[in-house]
Write an enzyme that holds these catalytic residues in place. Sequence first.
Site, PDB file in Angstrom:
ATOM      1  N   ASP A   1      -3.131  -8.817  -7.613  1.00  0.00           N
ATOM      2  CA  ASP A   1      -3.854  -9.260  -6.424  1.00  0.00           C
ATOM      3  C   ASP A   1      -5.338  -9.256  -6.777  1.00  0.00           C
ATOM      4  O   ASP A   1      -5.960  -8.198  -6.880  1.00  0.00           O
ATOM      5  CB  ASP A   1      -3.555  -8.304  -5.258  1.00  0.00           C
ATOM      6  CG  ASP A   1      -4.302  -8.690  -3.982  1.00  0.00           C
ATOM      7  OD1 ASP A   1      -5.122  -9.628  -4.014  1.00  0.00           O
ATOM      8  OD2 ASP A   1      -4.055  -8.037  -2.943  1.00  0.00           O
TER       9      ASP A   1
ATOM     10  N   LYS B   1     -12.494 -14.684   0.248  1.00  0.00           N
ATOM     11  CA  LYS B   1     -13.437 -13.692  -0.275  1.00  0.00           C
ATOM     12  C   LYS B   1     -14.421 -14.358  -1.240  1.00  0.00           C
ATOM     13  O   LYS B   1     -15.616 -14.315  -1.050  1.00  0.00           O
ATOM     14  CB  LYS B   1     -12.695 -12.557  -0.983  1.00  0.00           C
ATOM     15  CG  LYS B   1     -11.520 -11.974  -0.195  1.00  0.00           C
ATOM     16  CD  LYS B   1     -11.963 -11.142   0.991  1.00  0.00           C
ATOM     17  CE  LYS B   1     -10.852 -10.825   1.976  1.00  0.00           C
ATOM     18  NZ  LYS B   1      -9.744 -10.029   1.488  1.00  0.00           N
TER      19      LYS B   1
ATOM     20  N   TRP C   1      -5.229  -2.062  -0.005  1.00  0.00           N
ATOM     21  CA  TRP C   1      -4.494  -3.314  -0.203  1.00  0.00           C
ATOM     22  C   TRP C   1      -3.233  -3.102  -1.025  1.00  0.00           C
ATOM     23  O   TRP C   1      -2.184  -3.672  -0.709  1.00  0.00           O
ATOM     24  CB  TRP C   1      -5.395  -4.394  -0.794  1.00  0.00           C
ATOM     25  CG  TRP C   1      -6.392  -4.876   0.211  1.00  0.00           C
ATOM     26  CD1 TRP C   1      -7.749  -4.710   0.162  1.00  0.00           C
ATOM     27  CD2 TRP C   1      -6.128  -5.566   1.443  1.00  0.00           C
ATOM     28  NE1 TRP C   1      -8.336  -5.258   1.286  1.00  0.00           N
ATOM     29  CE2 TRP C   1      -7.374  -5.784   2.080  1.00  0.00           C
ATOM     30  CE3 TRP C   1      -4.963  -6.005   2.073  1.00  0.00           C
ATOM     31  CZ2 TRP C   1      -7.474  -6.433   3.313  1.00  0.00           C
ATOM     32  CZ3 TRP C   1      -5.069  -6.650   3.303  1.00  0.00           C
ATOM     33  CH2 TRP C   1      -6.315  -6.857   3.913  1.00  0.00           C
TER      34      TRP C   1
HETATM   35  C1  LIG Z   1      -8.399  -9.687   2.022  1.00  0.00           C
HETATM   36  C2  LIG Z   1      -7.398  -9.200   1.070  1.00  0.00           C
HETATM   37  C3  LIG Z   1      -6.016  -9.405   1.267  1.00  0.00           C
HETATM   38  C4  LIG Z   1      -5.442 -10.005   2.533  1.00  0.00           C
HETATM   39  O1  LIG Z   1      -5.640 -11.322   2.644  1.00  0.00           O
HETATM   40  P1  LIG Z   1      -5.123 -12.108   3.934  1.00  0.00           P
HETATM   41  O2  LIG Z   1      -5.530 -13.492   3.567  1.00  0.00           O
HETATM   42  O3  LIG Z   1      -5.835 -11.562   5.129  1.00  0.00           O
HETATM   43  O4  LIG Z   1      -3.663 -11.938   4.027  1.00  0.00           O
HETATM   44  C5  LIG Z   1      -5.150  -8.973   0.294  1.00  0.00           C
HETATM   45  N1  LIG Z   1      -5.587  -8.332  -0.796  1.00  0.00           N
HETATM   46  C6  LIG Z   1      -6.899  -8.097  -1.009  1.00  0.00           C
HETATM   47  C7  LIG Z   1      -7.327  -7.369  -2.243  1.00  0.00           C
HETATM   48  C8  LIG Z   1      -7.841  -8.519  -0.083  1.00  0.00           C
HETATM   49  O5  LIG Z   1      -9.148  -8.285  -0.296  1.00  0.00           O
END
Ligand SMILES: *Cc1c(COP(=O)(O)O)cnc(C)c1O
Length: 362
Positions: free
Chosen positions: A176, A200, A105
Amino acid sequence: MTQVFNFSAGPAVLPKEVLQQAASEMLDWHGSGMSVMEMSHRGPEFISIYKQAEADLRELLAVPANYRILFMQGGGLGQNAIIPLNLLGRVRQPATVDFIHTGSWSGKSIKEAARYAQVNVAASSEAAGFTTVPPPDTWKLSADAAYLHVCTNETIDGVEYNFVPQAPAGVPVVADMSSHILSRVIDVSQYGVIFAGAQKNIGPAGLTLVIVREDLLDYALPTCPSAFHWKNVAEHDSMFNTPPTYAIYIAGLVFAHLKAQGGVAAMEARNIEKARLLYAALDADDFYSNRVDVSCRSRMNIPFYLRDESLNEQFLAGAKARGLLQLKGHKSVGGMRASIYNAMPVEGVQALVDYLNEFAGR
Ligand SMILES: *Cc1c(COP(=O)(O)O)cnc(C)c1O
């Protein structure tokens, strides 16, 4: 309906009580005669839903008064572009952005930011196969970066920060937290920006949470789209354009549920116990392996491999027969992965542990 435990990395399991409440309110929310999906986002019913969700999230994460909570769209990957568009104006152009590369990521974030700025990868664990977080005393940070970007839980690689990342004085840290927000106590004041896709650990896909310090709202480049301009979004209480109303409603139910369960500290205690149980089963002998440094192992996303990978399909079929779903690892790394977010009960982890032991012939 048979009992199942869903280990998907995302979209992922939600608390059963939340889904039941949403089902009971589906056709008629609180006597309004309308489904939440059918309401104007500017009407008093939805405004009350929105305000409660925001207040509950603020309380759960102890978000300081000088931070704004934005309910946006575009996902985590959308923010990878939205963040540079909002922050690069903080420094002289051409701007530099610092990154810590700890897995898939943060890698995607680097690629996107490189379209807008000079990227400095201040530290990387790529040579170690993304099994660790580089120690902070090895980070080669720029004093004049527009911001430092970190991914504090790498969902695919199963690597989680066990410390608060620090940038040079004045440089905001952008984190993030998509896959571990609300799973552990954090000090929001240590970050300039925190963002997370909801799918998530919060609620349905389609909602992206952004928590941004007020003094960072007004550094957008002139080319930043209005709907993604944080200051504009903040000034309109996330209603510059139609927000993802139903996803905000479900997220609000999740926040209320978390509060009723004792809040984030209580979730953290449960998450520590769940992760301990699962890693102990994986570490018991060499039938399974998790390659991540013990000190950086994620409490949320636990990738693992069978010593004999020719048994993978048999393992997954047996798991499915027991109601243990979505354990297949991400296609980029193979193997297995168990995501054990807040909504995964300890009974689910215990059922997986029992199966791991049985399959290994213990
Ligand atoms: C799932 C995830 C993303 C991407 O998210 P989207 O909503 O599919 O754009 C970004 N960063 C992390 C750490 C993730 O687990």
